[in-house]
Design an enzyme around this catalytic site. Structure first.
Site, PDB file in Angstrom:
ATOM      1  CG  ASP A  17       0.626  18.252   2.890  1.00 10.48           C
ATOM      2  OD1 ASP A  17       0.144  18.515   3.417  1.00 10.48           O
ATOM      3  OD2 ASP A  17       0.659  17.815   1.538  1.00 10.48           O
ATOM      4  CD  GLU A  18      -1.015  25.190   1.713  1.00  8.24           C
ATOM      5  OE1 GLU A  18      -1.028  24.805   2.553  1.00  8.24           O
ATOM      6  OE2 GLU A  18      -1.923  25.402   0.584  1.00  8.24           O
ATOM      7  CE  LYS A  20      -4.200  23.269   4.935  1.00  8.14           C
ATOM      8  NZ  LYS A  20      -2.902  22.693   4.249  1.00  8.14           N
ATOM      9  N   GLY A  44      -3.702  17.064   6.659  1.00  8.80           N
ATOM     10  CA  GLY A  44      -3.093  16.167   7.817  1.00  8.80           C
ATOM     11  C   GLY A  44      -1.980  17.548   8.464  1.00  8.80           C
ATOM     12  CG  HIS A  45      -4.365  20.291   9.398  1.00  8.34           C
ATOM     13  ND1 HIS A  45      -5.281  21.161   9.577  1.00  8.34           N
ATOM     14  CD2 HIS A  45      -3.800  20.152   7.973  1.00  8.34           C
ATOM     15  CE1 HIS A  45      -5.419  21.729   8.575  1.00  8.34           C
ATOM     16  NE2 HIS A  45      -5.114  21.450   7.273  1.00  8.34           N
ATOM     17  NE  ARG A 146     -30.753  17.737  -4.303  1.00  9.26           N
ATOM     18  CZ  ARG A 146     -31.439  18.549  -5.641  1.00  9.26           C
ATOM     19  NH1 ARG A 146     -32.422  18.735  -5.583  1.00  9.26           N
ATOM     20  NH2 ARG A 146     -31.492  17.182  -6.860  1.00  9.26           N
ATOM     21  CD  GLN A 225      -8.128  19.296   2.152  1.00 11.83           C
ATOM     22  OE1 GLN A 225      -9.632  19.531   2.375  1.00 11.83           O
ATOM     23  NE2 GLN A 225      -7.952  18.561   2.896  1.00 11.83           N
TER      24      GLN A 225
HETATM   25  P1  GDP Z   1      -0.322  21.530   6.605  1.00  7.61           P
HETATM   26  O1  GDP Z   1      -1.456  20.177   6.291  1.00  7.61           O
HETATM   27  O2  GDP Z   1      -0.467  23.256   5.441  1.00  7.61           O
HETATM   28  O3  GDP Z   1      -0.987  21.496   8.241  1.00  7.61           O
HETATM   29  O4  GDP Z   1       0.881  21.207   7.043  1.00  7.61           O
HETATM   30  P2  GDP Z   1       1.790  19.560   6.755  1.00  7.61           P
HETATM   31  O5  GDP Z   1       1.017  19.471   8.502  1.00  7.61           O
HETATM   32  O6  GDP Z   1       1.326  18.735   6.201  1.00  7.61           O
HETATM   33  O7  GDP Z   1       3.050  19.275   6.252  1.00  7.61           O
HETATM   34  C1  GDP Z   1       4.020  20.630   7.079  1.00  7.61           C
HETATM   35  C2  GDP Z   1       5.173  20.679   7.357  1.00  7.61           C
HETATM   36  O8  GDP Z   1       6.136  21.081   7.852  1.00  7.61           O
HETATM   37  C3  GDP Z   1       4.897  19.320   8.451  1.00  7.61           C
HETATM   38  O9  GDP Z   1       6.367  18.350   8.987  1.00  7.61           O
HETATM   39  C4  GDP Z   1       5.459  20.474   9.544  1.00  7.61           C
HETATM   40  O10 GDP Z   1       5.948  20.097  11.040  1.00  7.61           O
HETATM   41  C5  GDP Z   1       6.951  21.279   9.185  1.00  7.61           C
HETATM   42  N1  GDP Z   1       7.119  22.642   8.834  1.00  7.61           N
HETATM   43  C6  GDP Z   1       6.083  23.652   9.449  1.00  7.61           C
HETATM   44  N2  GDP Z   1       6.741  24.671   8.622  1.00  7.61           N
HETATM   45  C7  GDP Z   1       8.009  24.556   8.942  1.00  7.61           C
HETATM   46  C8  GDP Z   1       9.058  25.670   9.348  1.00  7.61           C
HETATM   47  O11 GDP Z   1       9.459  26.639   9.231  1.00  7.61           O
HETATM   48  N3  GDP Z   1      10.417  25.007   9.027  1.00  7.61           N
HETATM   49  C9  GDP Z   1      10.595  23.444   8.458  1.00  7.61           C
HETATM   50  N4  GDP Z   1      11.602  22.881   9.024  1.00  7.61           N
HETATM   51  N5  GDP Z   1       9.360  22.564   8.715  1.00  7.61           N
HETATM   52  C10 GDP Z   1       7.903  23.173   9.076  1.00  7.61           C
HETATM   53  P1  IMO Z   2      -3.622  19.596   4.761  1.00  4.46           P
HETATM   54  O1  IMO Z   2      -4.925  20.367   4.618  1.00  4.46           O
HETATM   55  C1  IMO Z   2      -2.005  17.889   0.952  1.00  4.46           C
HETATM   56  C2  IMO Z   2      -4.545  16.026  -2.018  1.00  4.46           C
HETATM   57  C3  IMO Z   2      -5.192  14.497  -2.619  1.00  4.46           C
HETATM   58  C4  IMO Z   2      -5.216  14.751  -4.183  1.00  4.46           C
HETATM   59  C5  IMO Z   2      -6.157  15.624  -4.034  1.00  4.46           C
HETATM   60  C6  IMO Z   2      -8.071  14.630  -3.872  1.00  4.46           C
HETATM   61  O2  IMO Z   2      -3.018  18.384   5.057  1.00  4.46           O
HETATM   62  O3  IMO Z   2      -3.412  20.664   3.633  1.00  4.46           O
HETATM   63  P2  IMO Z   2      -9.006  13.692  -1.985  1.00  4.46           P
HETATM   64  O4  IMO Z   2      -9.369  12.753  -0.400  1.00  4.46           O
HETATM   65  O5  IMO Z   2      -9.613  15.172  -1.252  1.00  4.46           O
HETATM   66  O6  IMO Z   2     -10.451  13.967  -2.740  1.00  4.46           O
HETATM   67  O7  IMO Z   2      -7.628  14.132  -2.281  1.00  4.46           O
HETATM   68  O8  IMO Z   2      -6.509  16.444  -2.911  1.00  4.46           O
HETATM   69  N1  IMO Z   2      -5.206  16.337  -0.902  1.00  4.46           N
HETATM   70  C7  IMO Z   2      -3.991  17.388  -0.150  1.00  4.46           C
HETATM   71  N2  IMO Z   2      -3.199  17.474  -0.286  1.00  4.46           N
HETATM   72  N3  IMO Z   2      -2.335  18.127   2.083  1.00  4.46           N
HETATM   73  C8  IMO Z   2      -3.697  17.735   2.000  1.00  4.46           C
HETATM   74  O9  IMO Z   2      -4.282  17.971   3.098  1.00  4.46           O
HETATM   75  C9  IMO Z   2      -4.992  17.783   1.177  1.00  4.46           C
HETATM   76  N4  IMO Z   2      -5.828  16.840   0.882  1.00  4.46           N
HETATM   77  C10 IMO Z   2      -6.080  15.846  -0.211  1.00  4.46           C
HETATM   78  O10 IMO Z   2      -3.146  14.116  -2.028  1.00  4.46           O
HETATM   79  O11 IMO Z   2      -4.405  14.547  -4.258  1.00  4.46           O
HETATM   80 MG    MG Z   3      -0.948  18.173   5.320  1.00  6.84          MG
END
Ligand code: GDP
Ligand code: IMO
Ligand code: MG
Length: 430
Positions: A17-18, A20, A44-45, A146, A225
């Site tokens: 959730d950085e 990406k 969840g991107h 496997r 992730q």
């Molecule tokens: P991902 O899983 O790495 O793709 O990230 P997520 O989508 O799960 O979470 C990132 C969240 O931060 C989303 O709600 C984006 O819309 C939001 N986001 C991304 N970049 C920025 C930013 O620079 N500032 C703010 N305020 N929100 C951002």
């Molecule tokens: P994105 O791509 C954040 C976490 C789950 C749990 C662990 C194992 O959006 O960054 P799993 O269902 O994969 O066996 O769960 O990994 N996890 C994530 N946390 N962002 C994700 O994806 C994640 N996908 C899995 O919360 O701690």
């Molecule tokens: Mg995410």
């Protein structure tokens, strides 16, 4: 920097959730091909595109550019029902999906995997991992054993029998764990319906990617992730089951090692984590709640509140080593304008000693205390519409330099808001 990278990996450097999705989508505009190399619909991107917000789970973030090929690689686990749902959502939104290709070698994530994920979690009692309950662990377990089904099996004429036999075997396991058996009759039709939608997209992707590379196409590899959730390098066992790290781009796509030229680490300006496990810089006061609310730090998929922590440079150094990224994208920097001071973890204190590495032992990770350097923030300054690095307040620049110097990387992208326009490009690398 010469604009010469032909194969670039986008990797999450923390616990996911950085941001990406946003950066993969941005970089996809400069690529010809986008490949997701691991994970499944546990991801969840978030992508904002043409004013709409999308939450992609399995489909690569370049899908909105109809002239770019988007590939779901062999390293992924794919739930056909959830993929069909995701595809239908995008079709309804007006995207043809003619540009979507799915590897015939990808592993299937099936009804029984999802059931077993939940059952295994409940058996772990207070040691549960906090998975997304999408069946990720069980399907990768079967791959390693496997015995998993693959996308090519899904297309076989006798898939119905294959699924029936597998279900019989898995139902015995489901019963053992105290769950309710899955009915073949009640589930097969959904799979057959999903297959109609998915089948035309399935290809042998090793030769497909090879040919694209031969044509000199620019390929972006999109990780899901984050490195601390990597099966080998993460905070095991509180990890996911795939090779999240940049190396996973090679094994998860079939591109040869020599054809991936670089990697960019996606770094949130603070840290979040969903699910259980150690998190040295986690904090719980009202500042954490404020950050959670301002940045809406709730899981895209499971809606769980994300745990909040300060930036951890010890953890990031480890992540940088594992992935070898020379470039970074610093995300959600705008969010830090709600705090007066920013803590950055520069070392850990473990049993009275100062250490500058991430211990392997889970117990040691839980005992480690963060040692912080406190920097001044740019409280109250709205940076979300700034367009250049020079425009940033001096405190933001100091924060960026501090990170760069510690990690010996260059922050080439600074994200100051969720929208595409809210992106400061310091250097074009792709
Ligand atoms: P991902 O899983 O790495 O793709 O990230 P997520 O989508 O799960 O979470 C990132 C969240 O931060 C989303 O709600 C984006 O819309 C939001 N986001 C991304 N970049 C920025 C930013 O620079 N500032 C703010 N305020 N929100 C951002
Ligand atoms: P994105 O791509 C954040 C976490 C789950 C749990 C662990 C194992 O959006 O960054 P799993 O269902 O994969 O066996 O769960 O990994 N996890 C994530 N946390 N962002 C994700 O994806 C994640 N996908 C899995 O919360 O701690
Ligand atoms: Mg995410």
């Amino acid at each position: 920097m010469e604009n010469s990278i032909k194969g670039l990996v986008v990797v999450g450097s923390q616990w996911g959730d950085e941001g990406k999705g946003k950066i993969a989508n941005y970089l996809a505009s400069k690529a010809d091909v986008i490949v997701r190399y691991q994970g499944g619909d546990n991801a969840g991107h978030t992508v904002k595109f043409n004013g709409n917000e999308y939450h992609l789970r399995s489909i690569p973030s370049g899908i909105f550019y109809e002239d770019k090929i988007n590939i779901m690689g062999n390293g992924m686990v794919i739930n056909p029902l959830s993929l069909a749902k995701e595809m239908n959502e995008l079709i309804e939104a007006g995207y043809s999906l003619d540009n979507l290709v799915i590897s015939s070698r990808a592993t299937l994530d099936m009804s029984y995997d999802i059931e077993l994920d939940g059952l295994k979690e409940s058996k772990l009692k207070d040691k549960f991992i906090g998975t997304t309950k999408k069946g990720i662990g069980p399907s990768y377990t079967d791959k390693a054993e496997r015995s998993s089904l693959r996308m090519c099996d899904f297309l076989e004429d006798d898939f119905e029998q294959i699924y029936k036999d597998k279900l019989e075997e898995k139902n015995a396991l489901i019963e053992f764990y105290g769950g309710t058996k899955i009915s073949y009759v009640n589930t097969i039709n959904d799979y057959l319906k999903a297959r109609e939608l998915i089948a035309p997209h399935v290809k042998e992707t090793v030769s497909f990617i090879h040919n694209l590379r031969e044509e000199n196409k620019k390929i972006l590899f999109e990780g899901a992730q984050g490195t601390m959730l990597d099966i080998d390098f993460g905070t095991f066992p509180y990890v996911t089951s795939s090779s999240v790290n940049a190396g996973g781009a090679i094994s998860g796509s079939g591109i040869g090692l020599g054809y991936v030229s670089d990697c960019i680490g996606i770094i949130k300006a603070y840290t979040t984590r969903v699910g259980e496990g150690p998190f040295v810089t986690e904090f719980f006061d009202e500042k954490a709640s404020l950050i959670r609310e301002v940045a809406h730090e709730y899981g895209v998929n499971t809606h769980r509140p994300r745990r909040i922590g300060w930036l951890d440079l010890v953890q990031l150094k480890y992540s940088q080593s594992v992935n070898g990224f020379k470039y970074g994208a610093l995300m959600l920097l705008d969010v830090l304008s709600v705090v007066e001071e920013i803590n950055v973890c520069i070392a850990y204190e473990l049993d009275g000693k100062t250490i500058d590495y991430l211990p392997t032992s889970l117990k040691e990770q839980y005992r480690a205390k963060p040692i912080y350097k406190t920097l001044k923030s740019f409280k109250g300054v709205d940076i979300s519409s700034l367009k250049t690095y020079e425009d940033l307040p001096k405190e933001a620049k100091e924060y960026i330099s501090f990170i760069e110097n510690y990690l010996k990387i260059k922050i080439v992208i600074i994200s100051v808001g969720p929208a595409k326009e809210q992106t400061i490009i310091r250097e074009e690398i792709f």
